[in-house]
Design a protein around this motif. Structure first.
Motif, PDB file in Angstrom:
ATOM      1  N   GLN A   6      33.986  36.392  47.040  1.00 30.95           N
ATOM      2  CA  GLN A   6      35.090  37.347  46.947  1.00 30.95           C
ATOM      3  C   GLN A   6      35.720  37.339  45.556  1.00 30.95           C
ATOM      4  OE1 GLN A   6      36.309  39.235  49.957  1.00 30.95           O
ATOM      5  NE2 GLN A   6      36.991  40.400  48.215  1.00 30.95           N
ATOM      6  N   THR A   7      35.672  36.184  44.891  1.00 29.54           N
ATOM      7  CA  THR A   7      36.321  36.049  43.594  1.00 29.54           C
ATOM      8  C   THR A   7      35.530  36.722  42.471  1.00 29.54           C
ATOM      9  OG1 THR A   7      35.207  33.957  43.296  1.00 29.54           O
ATOM     10  CG2 THR A   7      37.419  33.870  44.208  1.00 29.54           C
ATOM     11  N   GLU A   8      34.338  37.218  42.756  1.00 26.91           N
ATOM     12  CA  GLU A   8      33.527  37.809  41.694  1.00 26.91           C
ATOM     13  C   GLU A   8      34.110  39.114  41.158  1.00 26.91           C
ATOM     14  OE1 GLU A   8      30.890  36.698  40.056  1.00 26.91           O
ATOM     15  OE2 GLU A   8      31.062  34.795  41.125  1.00 26.91           O
ATOM     16  N   LEU A   9      34.872  39.812  41.975  1.00 34.28           N
ATOM     17  CA  LEU A   9      35.542  41.025  41.500  1.00 34.28           C
ATOM     18  C   LEU A   9      37.040  40.780  41.611  1.00 34.28           C
ATOM     19  CD1 LEU A   9      33.639  44.028  43.201  1.00 34.28           C
ATOM     20  CD2 LEU A   9      33.272  43.099  40.928  1.00 34.28           C
ATOM     21  N   ASP A  10      37.796  41.199  40.592  1.00 34.22           N
ATOM     22  CA  ASP A  10      39.236  41.005  40.724  1.00 34.22           C
ATOM     23  C   ASP A  10      39.822  42.120  41.597  1.00 34.22           C
ATOM     24  OD1 ASP A  10      39.882  43.271  39.186  1.00 34.22           O
ATOM     25  OD2 ASP A  10      39.922  42.121  37.316  1.00 34.22           O
ATOM     26  N   GLU A  11      41.117  41.998  41.843  1.00 36.49           N
ATOM     27  CA  GLU A  11      41.753  42.882  42.821  1.00 36.49           C
ATOM     28  C   GLU A  11      41.627  44.362  42.433  1.00 36.49           C
ATOM     29  OE1 GLU A  11      46.185  43.450  44.575  1.00 36.49           O
ATOM     30  OE2 GLU A  11      45.762  41.533  43.607  1.00 36.49           O
ATOM     31  N   PHE A  12      41.791  44.616  41.148  1.00 36.63           N
ATOM     32  CA  PHE A  12      41.760  46.007  40.684  1.00 36.63           C
ATOM     33  C   PHE A  12      40.340  46.573  40.725  1.00 36.63           C
ATOM     34  CE2 PHE A  12      42.996  49.158  37.147  1.00 36.63           C
ATOM     35  CZ  PHE A  12      43.437  50.076  38.069  1.00 36.63           C
ATOM     36  N   GLU A  13      39.359  45.710  40.415  1.00 37.44           N
ATOM     37  CA  GLU A  13      37.960  46.144  40.493  1.00 37.44           C
ATOM     38  C   GLU A  13      37.569  46.439  41.946  1.00 37.44           C
ATOM     39  OE1 GLU A  13      36.676  43.509  36.592  1.00 37.44           O
ATOM     40  OE2 GLU A  13      36.311  42.747  38.609  1.00 37.44           O
TER      41      GLU A  13
END
Lengths: 220, 130
Positions: A6-13
């Motif tokens: 889940q951490t591979e993309l940040d919240e905005f991505e």
């Protein structure tokens, strides 16, 4: 515990990816509507990145019965598979919806394979093509293939997956009311494709908002 | 006579989509102001607490959708120009948007379509104010 991928993309991505999926699925629903001749209701998509194992669990919790899936491989800067999944028990209803309800059962059964692959083709292509266009990339999309089975089989297709690949699991419920048919879309991709996708999402965010530099400074 | 400036309500659950609308508004109407909400309830609270002239609503949102919100806004403010924005261009949705008295704008939002809507909205608001 949170899934580590889940951490591979940040919240905005992830927000941008959800919006892309929303655009793609909305277009696809419009195509499907023209096939079934009545409104296709869509839920709000939730997009989550998870491991293959977790995706199998999630699908198992939601749909414990046997499933049917239309499967297409996409290749390009990002490579992976897209699946349109629904309960096998609803398969003939979906065929009925796209072919017209007044056909006799033997015709429906005869048409099943063709009607389902064509429906999957329209929905998945509509979704993937919209996403590829918005990312300014070209994706080569294979012919649709029909699969029957359960979650583990769909998420472990040959050739064997690379270690550590991820599933972008898109829970989107589409409902054709009169026929009580609903289903999900899932996409699977490996880690190199996920990092390519991350780059493409940042470019997409930059183009859409005009804020920040293409490679940083995007407000979270 | 001074040119009128208006306050635009932007409702979308996606931050990216709100930013994209904000960018378009900055380009097309740099003098106008903007308020944002992420769902229908927040939007209605905003409209109650502050004056809003024009509303731009996403269709597919958690909770109540953009069409329900459009109907509520038109009930509260029958002269408020409202647009529903969606890539979901199914005829039932486009027709319902029109029945409510709102405009339908396809997503991703293109500047010319938004420009046309905003120009018509400004004209309408000016004629209502007279």
């Amino acid at each position: 515990m949170t899934d580590p991928v889940q951490t591979e993309l940040d919240e905005f991505e992830l927000d941008a990816l959800t919006e892309l999926v929303n655009l793609g699925v909305s277009r696809a629903a419009t195509n499907l509507r023209d096939m079934v001749g009545q409104q296709v209701l869509l839920s709000v998509p939730t997009v989550a990145l998870m491991s293959r194992e977790r995706a199998i669990e999630v699908l198992g919790e939601r749909e414990p019965k046997r499933l049917i899936a239309v499967h297409q491989v996409f290749e390009g800067d990002i490579t992976g598979r897209a699946l349109l999944i629904f309960p096998e028990i609803k398969s003939l209803e979906l065929v009925r919806a796209v072919t017209g309800s007044d056909l006799p059962l033997e015709d429906i059964i005869e048409l099943e394979q063709e009607a389902l692959t064509e429906t999957g083709n329209v929905v998945l292509n509509g979704c993937l093509a919209t996403i590829a266009n918005l990312l300014h990339r070209r994706l080569k999309i294979s012919l649709p293939e029909l699969l029957r089975g359960e979650g583990p089989e769909f998420f472990n297709l040959a050739p064997p997956p690379e270690r550590g690949d991820v599933v972008i699991f898109i829970y989107i419920n589409f409902v054709v009311k009169k026929h009580d048919v609903s289903g999900y879309i899932a996409m699977l991709m490996d880690m190199p494709s996920l990092s390519a996708l991350k780059g493409l999402l940042r470019d997409f965010i930059y183009r859409a908002t005009g804020d920040g530099a293409p490679d940083g400074d995007i407000p979270a | 006579m001074a040119v009128m400036t208006y306050r635009v309500l932007v409702v979308d659950d996606s931050k990216l989509a709100r930013m994209a609308v904000a960018k378009a508004l900055r380009t097309l109407q740099p003098e106008w102001t903007r308020v944002e909400a992420t769902n229908a309830d927040e939007a209605l609270a905003l409209v109650r607490d502050s004056a809003v002239d024009i509303a731009l609503l996403d269709f597919n949102m958690p909770g109540r959708d953009g069409l329900d919100l459009a109907a509520d806004l038109r009930k509260l403010h029958p002269t408020m120009p409202v647009a529903v924005i969606s890539a979901n261009t199914q005829v039932e949705i486009v027709n319902r948007t029109r029945e409510i008295g709102a405009s339908f704008l396809p997503k991703p939002l293109a500047d010319p379509a938004l420009k046309e809507f905003l120009a018509a909205a400004a004209l309408h608001l000016a004629s209502v104010a007279r």
